[in-house]
Every structure is written in C-alpha cells, then in structure tokens.
Scaffold this active site. Structure first.
Site, PDB file in Angstrom:
ATOM      1  CG  ASP A  43      -1.827   1.200   1.284  1.00  0.00           C
ATOM      2  OD1 ASP A  43      -2.966   1.075   0.807  1.00  0.00           O
ATOM      3  OD2 ASP A  43      -1.406   2.284   1.761  1.00  0.00           O
ATOM      4  CE1 TYR A  48       0.599   7.895   2.309  1.00  0.00           C
ATOM      5  CE2 TYR A  48       1.112   5.614   1.810  1.00  0.00           C
ATOM      6  CZ  TYR A  48       0.268   6.558   2.358  1.00  0.00           C
ATOM      7  OH  TYR A  48      -0.884   6.142   2.969  1.00  0.00           O
ATOM      8  CE  LYS A  73      -3.757   4.628   0.663  1.00  0.00           C
ATOM      9  NZ  LYS A  73      -2.303   4.518   0.864  1.00  0.00           N
ATOM     10  CG  HIS A 106      -4.537   9.699   0.081  1.00  0.00           C
ATOM     11  ND1 HIS A 106      -3.197   9.594  -0.147  1.00  0.00           N
ATOM     12  CD2 HIS A 106      -4.695   9.402   1.395  1.00  0.00           C
ATOM     13  CE1 HIS A 106      -2.573   9.240   0.969  1.00  0.00           C
ATOM     14  NE2 HIS A 106      -3.473   9.123   1.922  1.00  0.00           N
ATOM     15  CB  SER A 134      -8.575   6.370   1.385  1.00  0.00           C
ATOM     16  OG  SER A 134      -7.943   6.341   2.642  1.00  0.00           O
ATOM     17  CD1 TRP A 182      -6.718   5.321   6.743  1.00  0.00           C
ATOM     18  CD2 TRP A 182      -5.435   5.818   8.524  1.00  0.00           C
ATOM     19  NE1 TRP A 182      -7.157   6.529   7.256  1.00  0.00           N
ATOM     20  CE2 TRP A 182      -6.373   6.862   8.348  1.00  0.00           C
ATOM     21  CE3 TRP A 182      -4.529   5.925   9.580  1.00  0.00           C
ATOM     22  CZ2 TRP A 182      -6.449   7.985   9.187  1.00  0.00           C
ATOM     23  CZ3 TRP A 182      -4.595   7.040  10.417  1.00  0.00           C
ATOM     24  CH2 TRP A 182      -5.534   8.048  10.209  1.00  0.00           C
ATOM     25  CE  LYS A 227       7.006   2.938   8.685  1.00  0.00           C
ATOM     26  NZ  LYS A 227       7.724   3.436   9.875  1.00  0.00           N
ATOM     27  CB  SER A 228       7.503  -2.599  10.501  1.00  0.00           C
ATOM     28  OG  SER A 228       8.712  -2.554  11.249  1.00  0.00           O
ATOM     29  NE  ARG A 233       9.315  -2.856  16.234  1.00  0.00           N
ATOM     30  CZ  ARG A 233       9.431  -1.594  16.615  1.00  0.00           C
ATOM     31  NH1 ARG A 233       9.124  -0.610  15.767  1.00  0.00           N
ATOM     32  NH2 ARG A 233       9.820  -1.287  17.828  1.00  0.00           N
ATOM     33  CD  GLN A 235       9.304 -13.858   9.618  1.00  0.00           C
ATOM     34  OE1 GLN A 235      10.253 -13.689   8.884  1.00  0.00           O
ATOM     35  NE2 GLN A 235       8.265 -14.608   9.289  1.00  0.00           N
ATOM     36  CG  ASN A 237       3.741  -6.370  12.404  1.00  0.00           C
ATOM     37  OD1 ASN A 237       3.714  -6.610  13.605  1.00  0.00           O
ATOM     38  ND2 ASN A 237       4.195  -5.212  11.930  1.00  0.00           N
TER      39      ASN A 237
HETATM   40  P1  NAP Z   1       0.707   1.637  11.919  1.00  0.00           P
HETATM   41  O1  NAP Z   1       0.904   0.508  10.968  1.00  0.00           O
HETATM   42  O2  NAP Z   1      -0.463   1.643  12.822  1.00  0.00           O
HETATM   43  O3  NAP Z   1       1.985   1.813  12.844  1.00  0.00           O
HETATM   44  C1  NAP Z   1       3.282   1.889  12.341  1.00  0.00           C
HETATM   45  C2  NAP Z   1       4.207   2.147  13.532  1.00  0.00           C
HETATM   46  O4  NAP Z   1       4.253   1.001  14.392  1.00  0.00           O
HETATM   47  C3  NAP Z   1       5.605   2.446  13.112  1.00  0.00           C
HETATM   48  O5  NAP Z   1       6.113   3.418  14.003  1.00  0.00           O
HETATM   49  C4  NAP Z   1       6.331   1.112  13.322  1.00  0.00           C
HETATM   50  O6  NAP Z   1       7.693   1.370  13.630  1.00  0.00           O
HETATM   51  C5  NAP Z   1       5.598   0.545  14.502  1.00  0.00           C
HETATM   52  N1  NAP Z   1       5.514  -0.935  14.508  1.00  0.00           N
HETATM   53  C6  NAP Z   1       5.202  -1.736  13.464  1.00  0.00           C
HETATM   54  N2  NAP Z   1       5.152  -3.019  13.845  1.00  0.00           N
HETATM   55  C7  NAP Z   1       5.432  -3.047  15.158  1.00  0.00           C
HETATM   56  C8  NAP Z   1       5.534  -4.085  16.113  1.00  0.00           C
HETATM   57  N3  NAP Z   1       5.307  -5.348  15.774  1.00  0.00           N
HETATM   58  N4  NAP Z   1       5.861  -3.747  17.391  1.00  0.00           N
HETATM   59  C9  NAP Z   1       6.096  -2.458  17.737  1.00  0.00           C
HETATM   60  N5  NAP Z   1       6.022  -1.429  16.875  1.00  0.00           N
HETATM   61  C10 NAP Z   1       5.683  -1.726  15.591  1.00  0.00           C
HETATM   62  O7  NAP Z   1       0.662   3.041  11.127  1.00  0.00           O
HETATM   63  P2  NAP Z   1       0.589   3.527   9.632  1.00  0.00           P
HETATM   64  O8  NAP Z   1       1.861   3.293   8.947  1.00  0.00           O
HETATM   65  O9  NAP Z   1       0.084   4.917   9.677  1.00  0.00           O
HETATM   66  O10 NAP Z   1      -0.560   2.631   8.965  1.00  0.00           O
HETATM   67  C11 NAP Z   1      -0.313   1.503   8.147  1.00  0.00           C
HETATM   68  C12 NAP Z   1      -0.438   1.843   6.670  1.00  0.00           C
HETATM   69  O11 NAP Z   1      -1.735   2.380   6.379  1.00  0.00           O
HETATM   70  C13 NAP Z   1       0.491   2.970   6.183  1.00  0.00           C
HETATM   71  O12 NAP Z   1       1.832   2.562   6.052  1.00  0.00           O
HETATM   72  C14 NAP Z   1      -0.170   3.369   4.902  1.00  0.00           C
HETATM   73  O13 NAP Z   1       0.135   2.452   3.871  1.00  0.00           O
HETATM   74  C15 NAP Z   1      -1.630   3.318   5.311  1.00  0.00           C
HETATM   75  N6  NAP Z   1      -2.138   4.646   5.771  1.00  0.00           N
HETATM   76  C16 NAP Z   1      -3.095   5.255   5.015  1.00  0.00           C
HETATM   77  C17 NAP Z   1      -3.622   6.452   5.409  1.00  0.00           C
HETATM   78  C18 NAP Z   1      -4.677   7.093   4.571  1.00  0.00           C
HETATM   79  O14 NAP Z   1      -4.983   8.290   4.768  1.00  0.00           O
HETATM   80  N7  NAP Z   1      -5.282   6.379   3.655  1.00  0.00           N
HETATM   81  C19 NAP Z   1      -3.185   7.095   6.584  1.00  0.00           C
HETATM   82  C20 NAP Z   1      -2.194   6.455   7.338  1.00  0.00           C
HETATM   83  C21 NAP Z   1      -1.708   5.232   6.928  1.00  0.00           C
HETATM   84  P3  NAP Z   1       8.915   0.819  12.727  1.00  0.00           P
HETATM   85  O15 NAP Z   1       8.635   1.169  11.282  1.00  0.00           O
HETATM   86  O16 NAP Z   1      10.090   1.549  13.293  1.00  0.00           O
HETATM   87  O17 NAP Z   1       8.969  -0.659  12.973  1.00  0.00           O
END
Ligand code: NAP
Length: 281
Positions: A43, A48, A73, A106, A134, A182, A227-228, A233, A235, A237
């Site tokens: 995604d 981005y 998006k 988006h 979205s 998300w 996301k990571s 992590r 792995q 997730n």
């Molecule tokens: P998220 O996945 O909720 O959280 C990511 C955070 O958690 C990062 O700081 C990551 O750090 C940490 N993390 C990941 N796995 C972990 C684990 N197992 N243990 C501890 N910490 C962990 O946030 P997000 O990236 O905002 O959301 C996911 C995806 O949704 C995005 O990447 C994007 O593709 C999409 N998104 C879309 C929108 C939209 O408006 N449509 C908005 C936001 C996000 P590290 O990277 O340092 O591991």
C-alpha cells in the site's frame, strides 16, 4: 494468507504492508524485506513520494507481477478528471506496471467526482483491477457510491482497537464495500503496544500485542496493512495465521473501542482547513 473477495470478484490479500512514512531512500529495501517475509500486497500513495521504490522492489524480486496486489492513492492536488487521469499514468510509470490492483481516492476533498470518473475510465481500459476511496465518512461514501457507475470496492479508513468504526462498517457492509484499516496500531498512540487487555490475551497464545491487534482486525473482516521498516517486526506482523481469538476475547477487545479518531475527524471544519493548507493554490 486470508483473502477478501471484492464487489467485482477480485481477490485481495487480507494482510498487506504499508509504506506511509517509510523514507523514500529506504522503501525499496523495506519492500524487498517484506517480500522475503511473505507479503505480496503493498500500500503506497502518490503523496508518500515512494511509489517508485515499491515498483523497483517488485521488479527486483523477480516474482511474477500477478503474485502482487498493489494499491496506490490519488492525492488531493491531482483531483479532477484531467489531473487525475494524468496522475494515473504517472503512478503506473513509477510503479513500473501496466495495471494497478487497487486505486483509491486518498481524501474526500477537491473534485473527487472528476477523479472518480477518470478512475472508472482507467478501470474499463484494464489499467485498474479495482477502485475505491479512503477517509470517506459514511455520508460522503453513500453520496459517492449512489452517483457512480462502478461502485467503490474498498474504503480505507483509520481502524484499530480504539477506533473500530462500528457505524462506518455497518454502512460499508450494506453497500458491499470492503473496509480496510489504516493505522492498525494507531501508529503507537495511546501507548498502544502496552495495552493490558491485548498483553493478557497474547500471553495465552505466546503472541505480542501487535499480533493480537492484527488478529482482532482479521477476525473482524477488516483488511490490514501494518507498516514497519524493521524486518523482525515485518515477520512478527505476518505471523498471525496460527492462532484464533475466542468469541469472548473478541468481545473483550470490542469493548476497548472509543468510537472516535486518535488522529483527526474528517468531518471537522479544522480538519478540512488543515487539508486545504496541504494543497497548493
Ligand atoms: P501503523 O501501521 O499503525 O503503525 C506503524 C508504527 O508502528 C511504526 O512506528 C512502526 O515502527 C511501529 N511498529 C510496526 N510493527 C510493530 C511491532 N510489531 N511492534 C512495535 N512497533 C511496531 O501506522 P501507519 O503506517 O500509519 O498505517 C499503516 C499503513 O496504512 C500505512 O503505512 C499506509 O500504507 C496506510 N495509511 C493510510 C492512510 C490514509 O490516509 N489512507 C493514513 C495512514 C496510513 P517501525 O517502522 O520503526 O517498525
């Protein structure tokens, strides 16, 4: 892997990998790591700035394009028929592909009806396998889906244990639109990774808070894209298919819902004003 069948019969992996806030120069490496772990759904978004990194990684993996499910998006600055149409071509080019599996609008701002027309056209031309939106609140979603020909297949919205989107989900189900989360970890807000309820449940299965949080969403029929940038992590997730939460555990986690955003309310005037500041005049 679990799959969800979209309203046009396209199969979408229920677990994918997000690259929001993954630095541009780290994206290719992160996606290659994720591919090695087993992820096939990615995604990204025009906003981005890292569509090219995703495309390079997929090319470099040497795996057939059909194994992947790529989502991107269209950003607000590309809203409107003409700009959206040109931006689809640009995304295809950056992703180094002839087709995008899922293209989303988006944000529900600007001329998104014009954007949607360009998406419908590209869908009919075989450049997109599915289209959706979205951050559309139920009222905007219902309006859009009523006045378009190809109904949105997905709505990607903030969804996690503290914001479970119960009302939105009722309406998305009603109109046969897949909910996609998300921020499945709320980006760590609310001391997410120390949530006592998830810790306790996780201990029973030898699983982490992150794994229980993702498993809860899987069992709630939500598509997730954590996301990571760290392979261990990624792995962690990904390892969420070998345990199952009981109905009682699901109910306990359902009670954690606060029913509101930990980020921003898309219907609030200040949110709309904030997004306007992101768009150049
Ligand atoms: P998220 O996945 O909720 O959280 C990511 C955070 O958690 C990062 O700081 C990551 O750090 C940490 N993390 C990941 N796995 C972990 C684990 N197992 N243990 C501890 N910490 C962990 O946030 P997000 O990236 O905002 O959301 C996911 C995806 O949704 C995005 O990447 C994007 O593709 C999409 N998104 C879309 C929108 C939209 O408006 N449509 C908005 C936001 C996000 P590290 O990277 O340092 O591991």
């Amino acid at each position: 892997m679990f799959y969800k069948t979209l309203n046009n019969k396209v199969k979408m992996p229920q677990l994918g990998f997000g690259v929001y806030q993954t630095p541009v120069d780290e994206t290719k490496r992160a996606v290659l790591d994720a591919i090695e772990v087993g992820y096939r759904a990615f995604d990204t978004a025009q906003a981005y700035g890292n569509e090219a990194g995703v495309g390079e990684a997929i090319k470099e993996s040497g795996l057939p394009r059909e194994e992947f499910f790529i989502t991107t998006k269209i950003w607000i600055s590309n809203a409107g028929y003409e700009k959206a149409k040109a931006s689809i071509e640009e995304s295809l080019q950056k992703l180094q592909t002839d087709y995008i599996d899922l293209l989303l609008i988006h944000q529900p701002f600007g001329d998104y009806y014009g954007t949607y027309r360009a998406m419908e056209e590209a869908y009919k031309a075989g450049k997109l396998r599915a289209i959706g939106v979205s951050n559309f609140s139920p009222d905007r979603f219902i309006d859009l889906q009523h006045f378009v020909e190809i109904k949105p297949a997905v709505n990607q919205i903030e969804t996690h244990i503290f914001q479970q989107q119960k009302v939105a989900k009722t309406y998305l189900d009603k109109y046969n639109c897949q909910i996609e989360s998300w921020g499945p970890f709320a980006e760590g807000r609310n001391d997410f990774f120390n949530t006592p309820t998830l810790k306790e449940i996780g201990e029973k299965y030898g699983k982490s808070v992150a794994q229980v949080a993702l498993r809860f969403l899987l069992q709630s029929d939500v598509v997730v894209i954590p996301k990571s940038v760290r392979k261990e992590r990624m792995q962690e997730n990904f390892n969420i298919f070998d345990f199952e939460l009981t109905a009682e555990e699901m109910a306990t986690i359902q009670d954690l819902d606060q029913g509101k955003s930990l980020f921003f309310d898309h219907q609030a005037p200040e949110t709309a004003e904030f997004f306007m500041t992101l768009v150049k005049k």
